[in-house]
Design a protein around this motif. Structure first.
Motif, PDB file in Angstrom:
ATOM      1  N   ARG A 144      37.216  -7.843  65.670  1.00 22.73           N
ATOM      2  CA  ARG A 144      36.536  -6.853  65.160  1.00 22.73           C
ATOM      3  C   ARG A 144      35.716  -7.316  64.333  1.00 22.73           C
ATOM      4  O   ARG A 144      35.598  -7.510  63.444  1.00 22.73           O
ATOM      5  CB  ARG A 144      37.360  -5.891  64.167  1.00 22.73           C
ATOM      6  CG  ARG A 144      38.850  -5.443  65.538  1.00 22.73           C
ATOM      7  CD  ARG A 144      39.976  -4.362  65.007  1.00 22.73           C
ATOM      8  NE  ARG A 144      39.246  -3.112  64.631  1.00 22.73           N
ATOM      9  CZ  ARG A 144      39.380  -2.500  65.971  1.00 22.73           C
ATOM     10  NH1 ARG A 144      40.151  -2.964  67.016  1.00 22.73           N
ATOM     11  NH2 ARG A 144      39.091  -1.579  65.719  1.00 22.73           N
ATOM     12  N   LEU A 145      34.100  -6.393  64.701  1.00 23.62           N
ATOM     13  CA  LEU A 145      33.208  -6.284  63.886  1.00 23.62           C
ATOM     14  C   LEU A 145      32.592  -5.183  63.892  1.00 23.62           C
ATOM     15  O   LEU A 145      31.562  -5.122  65.306  1.00 23.62           O
ATOM     16  CB  LEU A 145      31.873  -7.541  64.420  1.00 23.62           C
ATOM     17  CG  LEU A 145      31.552  -7.578  63.973  1.00 23.62           C
ATOM     18  CD1 LEU A 145      30.894  -9.028  62.700  1.00 23.62           C
ATOM     19  CD2 LEU A 145      29.461  -8.978  64.895  1.00 23.62           C
ATOM     20  N   PRO A 146      32.153  -5.241  63.363  1.00 22.88           N
ATOM     21  CA  PRO A 146      31.285  -3.651  62.163  1.00 22.88           C
ATOM     22  C   PRO A 146      30.177  -4.249  62.338  1.00 22.88           C
ATOM     23  O   PRO A 146      29.709  -4.729  62.164  1.00 22.88           O
ATOM     24  CB  PRO A 146      31.909  -3.522  60.985  1.00 22.88           C
ATOM     25  CG  PRO A 146      32.460  -4.136  60.164  1.00 22.88           C
ATOM     26  CD  PRO A 146      33.075  -4.971  61.279  1.00 22.88           C
ATOM     27  N   LEU A 147      29.615  -2.792  63.704  1.00 17.55           N
ATOM     28  CA  LEU A 147      28.054  -3.802  63.936  1.00 17.55           C
ATOM     29  C   LEU A 147      26.799  -2.841  62.951  1.00 17.55           C
ATOM     30  O   LEU A 147      27.077  -2.331  61.790  1.00 17.55           O
ATOM     31  CB  LEU A 147      27.161  -3.011  65.294  1.00 17.55           C
ATOM     32  CG  LEU A 147      28.298  -3.150  66.511  1.00 17.55           C
ATOM     33  CD1 LEU A 147      27.896  -2.522  67.831  1.00 17.55           C
ATOM     34  CD2 LEU A 147      28.136  -4.307  66.915  1.00 17.55           C
ATOM     35  N   ALA A 148      25.727  -4.400  62.723  1.00 16.54           N
ATOM     36  CA  ALA A 148      25.285  -3.601  61.867  1.00 16.54           C
ATOM     37  C   ALA A 148      23.410  -3.766  62.513  1.00 16.54           C
ATOM     38  O   ALA A 148      23.259  -4.232  64.116  1.00 16.54           O
ATOM     39  CB  ALA A 148      25.206  -4.245  60.468  1.00 16.54           C
TER      40      ALA A 148
ATOM     41  N   GLU B 240      34.327   3.785  64.723  1.00  9.80           N
ATOM     42  CA  GLU B 240      35.671   4.509  63.726  1.00  9.80           C
ATOM     43  C   GLU B 240      35.310   4.715  62.738  1.00  9.80           C
ATOM     44  O   GLU B 240      34.138   3.256  62.141  1.00  9.80           O
ATOM     45  CB  GLU B 240      35.846   2.870  63.490  1.00  9.80           C
ATOM     46  CG  GLU B 240      37.532   2.025  63.772  1.00  9.80           C
ATOM     47  CD  GLU B 240      37.487   0.759  63.486  1.00  9.80           C
ATOM     48  OE1 GLU B 240      38.829   0.378  64.678  1.00  9.80           O
ATOM     49  OE2 GLU B 240      37.427   0.112  62.849  1.00  9.80           O
ATOM     50  N   GLY B 241      35.549   5.577  61.666  1.00 12.84           N
ATOM     51  CA  GLY B 241      35.563   6.311  60.229  1.00 12.84           C
ATOM     52  C   GLY B 241      33.653   6.234  60.437  1.00 12.84           C
ATOM     53  O   GLY B 241      32.638   5.785  59.591  1.00 12.84           O
ATOM     54  N   GLY B 242      32.492   6.698  61.572  1.00 13.43           N
ATOM     55  CA  GLY B 242      31.035   7.163  61.708  1.00 13.43           C
ATOM     56  C   GLY B 242      30.827   5.452  61.913  1.00 13.43           C
ATOM     57  O   GLY B 242      29.506   5.310  61.884  1.00 13.43           O
ATOM     58  N   MET B 243      31.645   4.341  61.944  1.00  9.54           N
ATOM     59  CA  MET B 243      30.910   3.508  61.955  1.00  9.54           C
ATOM     60  C   MET B 243      31.201   2.827  63.700  1.00  9.54           C
ATOM     61  O   MET B 243      32.161   3.046  64.360  1.00  9.54           O
ATOM     62  CB  MET B 243      31.047   1.835  61.164  1.00  9.54           C
ATOM     63  CG  MET B 243      30.728   2.432  60.185  1.00  9.54           C
ATOM     64  SD  MET B 243      31.186   0.564  58.723  1.00  9.54           S
ATOM     65  CE  MET B 243      29.999  -0.924  59.494  1.00  9.54           C
ATOM     66  N   LYS B 244      29.872   1.980  64.209  1.00  7.10           N
ATOM     67  CA  LYS B 244      30.409   1.118  65.078  1.00  7.10           C
ATOM     68  C   LYS B 244      31.254   0.003  65.492  1.00  7.10           C
ATOM     69  O   LYS B 244      30.483  -0.777  64.842  1.00  7.10           O
ATOM     70  CB  LYS B 244      29.286   0.720  65.983  1.00  7.10           C
ATOM     71  CG  LYS B 244      28.400   2.490  66.595  1.00  7.10           C
ATOM     72  CD  LYS B 244      29.457   3.510  67.102  1.00  7.10           C
ATOM     73  CE  LYS B 244      28.892   5.090  67.587  1.00  7.10           C
ATOM     74  NZ  LYS B 244      27.670   5.026  66.896  1.00  7.10           N
TER      75      LYS B 244
ATOM     76  N   GLY C 214      23.834   1.926  66.194  1.00  2.66           N
ATOM     77  CA  GLY C 214      22.714   3.087  66.065  1.00  2.66           C
ATOM     78  C   GLY C 214      23.502   3.333  68.292  1.00  2.66           C
ATOM     79  O   GLY C 214      22.908   4.661  68.395  1.00  2.66           O
ATOM     80  N   MET C 215      24.416   2.296  68.644  1.00 10.39           N
ATOM     81  CA  MET C 215      24.618   2.552  69.656  1.00 10.39           C
ATOM     82  C   MET C 215      25.607   3.632  70.049  1.00 10.39           C
ATOM     83  O   MET C 215      26.560   4.094  69.405  1.00 10.39           O
ATOM     84  CB  MET C 215      24.563   1.215  71.222  1.00 10.39           C
ATOM     85  CG  MET C 215      26.165   0.502  70.347  1.00 10.39           C
ATOM     86  SD  MET C 215      26.356  -0.767  71.380  1.00 10.39           S
ATOM     87  CE  MET C 215      27.193  -0.342  72.366  1.00 10.39           C
TER      88      MET C 215
END
Lengths: 366, 315
Positions: free
Chosen positions: A261-265, A249-253, A270-271
């Protein structure tokens, strides 16, 4: 003392593989715990190390010497069995003596060794008692004396504490570790109790369906479980496992499921996107917080007060059961909706297909 | 703990006094034991004590049937006569020989059977149920069966030697060995039950104990002695007592198999008693002698208990 190598061990009963292609090295002087649910092959593995069961194929080496076809006494092992098995009609002294009866040692040497071993585990005053007159803990100590009197190269313990109550288990656990460290003798300890495994083992081998799932130090298996099974099995309360998917989603996973929903860090940022993923997070890493993006909503099911902390057991809207650790004395009505947050960098992501963590380029950098 | 509350009749006045807890008197253990055993004790009094007392009465009298029934008090004369009777001592010897042999064979065969049955492969386990069948044969039937089995004309002895090419008959019921042959048949009858109980005991022994013995490098006889045998010892003691008593009082089996013969070579004490009391109708003398048999039975079981049983008592 001995270093033990199991090479490609298979044990087949009929068409069922109790142990399948197992490779395992037990270092000299190490306390290795074999951990797994019942029927996972851990006891079979121990029996093969002891020489009580012959492997269908594969080799067992003691200090580099092939002992696959030798009998238990030629391997110079000592074993303590479940419920601290002793000969019921023999006194504690005679039980210990049986370990040395065939040793060929002179009588006075045998006697001295029995008394020394009894002294070491504090059972001297019990030597003329029958097993039926001993408490569970005392029986366990006598069984331990029976094992150490042989001065073996390797101790094998098959769930020796499983029949004891919790308090006794805890003190004997420490005693056994202390003894093992003093002798510095290789020890293999089989258990289904992950707390026992975590507290005792230098390394833990987690087994399931006759296979080794993961082997490593307690820190490693706790912090970096290599399979979904290991993740769910180790740790109390157990790790929360939430099913969902990973989308870009917009360059983020972003990890997405029905509940949140949880943006990964961190490493997993990088997966590659995946249509099915399981997110694992330890209850200790979850904090109760207000609602908002990235917060997991959950309805309180029960709260366990442990004195130093409280464990909130709750259901997410989609029905998954999760646990979070809250400060001691935390109270909430059953049915209240709370929110929990955690640092996305702490989350582990598993591929339900392979049961293993998703591959990432630079996981070590995390 | 069983207890019978004695319910008082519904009393409205008592119900009104609600503050007072209802009075319920419970029976003590002894009272309860008496309540449940009195009928049995009465029954035993009728069927045991009365005949026993009557036999005691007979033993002090000389009973005559011919020329009109008469009972003449003779004091201890019948007892003295029995002790002076060479037939009595001979039969006593035969009874003891039969008993010792029967008990040894029963326990030995029972133990061997149990070991075989324990180690059966799963698809042969049904044999465990079949093996009980000999026990289902009555001693009376077993006697007839073994009589045919032992005779020269019909028996297994002849069949065996003819299989080896010998011509002739081999009678197993001989003066010299009839007691041994009887003991074998009695053991055949009883051993399956012993095997059954021993097997049940064996199956409670943890399998891991055999692994422990292996690690301790025990030889097979040591494993048998230290692992297999200990849980069986109490059962072995009980069955030694039971089969001792049964062997000492065996009558029907010997009656149908050998009638005390050949000659009087299997006239054990019970058979002699039968001849004296019911063939010769010398009831007083027979009754006196039967008290020696009673003393023998009580004495042997008491001795077995003193020498063995006390050590096996469960702690």
């Amino acid at each position: 003392m001995a270093r033990i190598d199991l090479q490609n061990i298979v044990k087949r009963y009929g068409s069922h593989d109790a142990v399948s292609s197992l490779d395992l090295t037990i270092h000299d002087g190490e306390l290795l715990v074999l951990l797994g649910p019942s029927g996972c092959g851990k006891s079979t593995t121990m029996n093969m190390i002891a020489g009580l069961t012959e492997p269908t194929s594969g080799r067992i080496l003691f200090d580099g010497k092939d002992v696959t076809d030798t009998s238990p006494h030629e391997r110079n092992i000592a074993m303590v069995f479940q419920s601290s098995l002793l000969y019921p009609h023999l006194t504690a002294y005679q039980n210990i003596y049986m370990s040395l009866k065939r040793s060929g040692l002179p009588r006075n040497e045998i006697e001295a060794r029995i008394l020394r071993a009894a002294e070491m585990v504090d059972v001297r005053r019990l030597l003329d008692k029958l097993p039926g007159q001993l408490s569970g803990g005392e029986r366990q100590r006598v069984a331990t004396a029976k094992a150490i009197v042989r001065e073996p190269d390797c101790f094998l313990l098959d769930e020796p504490l499983s029949a004891l109550d919790a308090a006794l288990r805890m003190s004997l656990r420490a005693e056994l570790v202390n003894l093992q460290k003093r002798f510095n003798t290789t020890m293999v300890f089989v258990t289904h109790d992950q707390v026992e495994a975590m507290t005792m083992g230098d390394r833990i081998g987690i087994m399931r369906n006759g296979k080794l799932e993961q082997i490593g130090t307690p820190e490693e298996v706790y912090n970096r479980p290599e399979t979904l099974f290991a993740a769910g099995f180790i740790g109390s309360p157990p790790m929360n496992l939430i099913e969902g998917e990973v989308v870009a989603e917009g360059g983020m996973k972003v990890f997405a499921c029905k509940d949140f929903r949880l943006p990964l860090a961190g490493a997993f940022a990088g997966m590659a996107p995946a249509s099915a993923a399981v997110l694992g997070i330890r209850p200790y890493l979850m904090q109760l917080a207000g609602s908002g993006p990235g917060a997991l909503p959950m309805k309180v099911y029960a709260i366990e007060q442990l004195g130093n902390e409280a464990i909130v057991i709750a259901d997410t809207p989609s029905g998954a059961r999760v646990r979070a650790v809250a400060p001691a004395g935390f109270h909430a009505q059953v049915g209240t909706v709370l929110h929990a947050r955690f640092d996305p960098a702490d989350a582990l992501l598993y591929d339900p297909g392979t049961q293993r963590p998703f591959a990432v380029q630079d996981r070590e950098a995390a | 703990m069983p207890s019978l509350p004695q319910t008082a009749g519904a009393d409205p006045a008592a119900a009104a006094a609600a503050a007072r807890p209802p009075r319920r008197k419970e029976l003590s253990n002894l009272q309860f034991a008496l309540v449940v055993t009195v009928p049995v004790l009465l029954f035993l009094l009728v069927v045991v004590a009365y005949p026993l007392g009557y036999a005691l009465y007979l033993s002090f009298h000389e009973i005559r049937f011919f020329g009109g029934y008469s009972a003449e008090f003779v004091g201890l004369a019948n007892y003295k006569a029995a002790l002076a009777d060479p037939k009595f001592w001979r039969s006593l010897g035969l009874s003891l020989r039969f008993t010792v042999e029967t008990v040894v064979l029963t326990i030995g065969i029972g133990l061997a059977l149990a070991l075989v049955l324990r180690d059966l492969k799963p698809r042969w386990r049904w044999l465990r149920a079949m093996i009980i069948l000999p026990w289902a044969v009555s001693p009376y039937g077993a006697g007839i069966f073994f009589a045919y089995f032992g005779r020269g004309q019909t028996g297994i002895g002849t069949a065996l030697i003819s299989a080896f090419g010998f011509d002739g008959t081999l009678n197993l019921i001989t003066q010299a060995a009839v007691i041994e042959y009887l003991a074998l048949g009695a053991a055949w009858n009883m051993a399956p039950l012993v095997a059954f109980f021993l097997l049940a005991n064996m199956l409670t022994t943890p399998k891991r104990l055999y692994d422990l013995a292996k690690i301790d490098r025990m030889r097979s006889y040591e494993t048998f002695w230290h692992v297999t045998l200990p849980p069986l010892r109490f059962t072995l003691f009980v069955f030694t007592c039971i089969s001792t008593v049964l062997a000492l009082k065996t009558f029907d089996y010997i009656f149908t198999e050998t009638q005390g013969g050949p000659g009087n070579s299997s006239t054990v004490l019970t058979y002699l008693l039968y001849q004296i009391s019911f063939v010769n109708l010398d009831l007083g003398y027979g009754a006196a002698m039967s008290f020696f048999l009673l003393a023998l039975i009580l004495g042997t079981t008491g001795l077995i208990y003193a020498l063995w049983g006390r050590r096996e008592e469960r702690k």
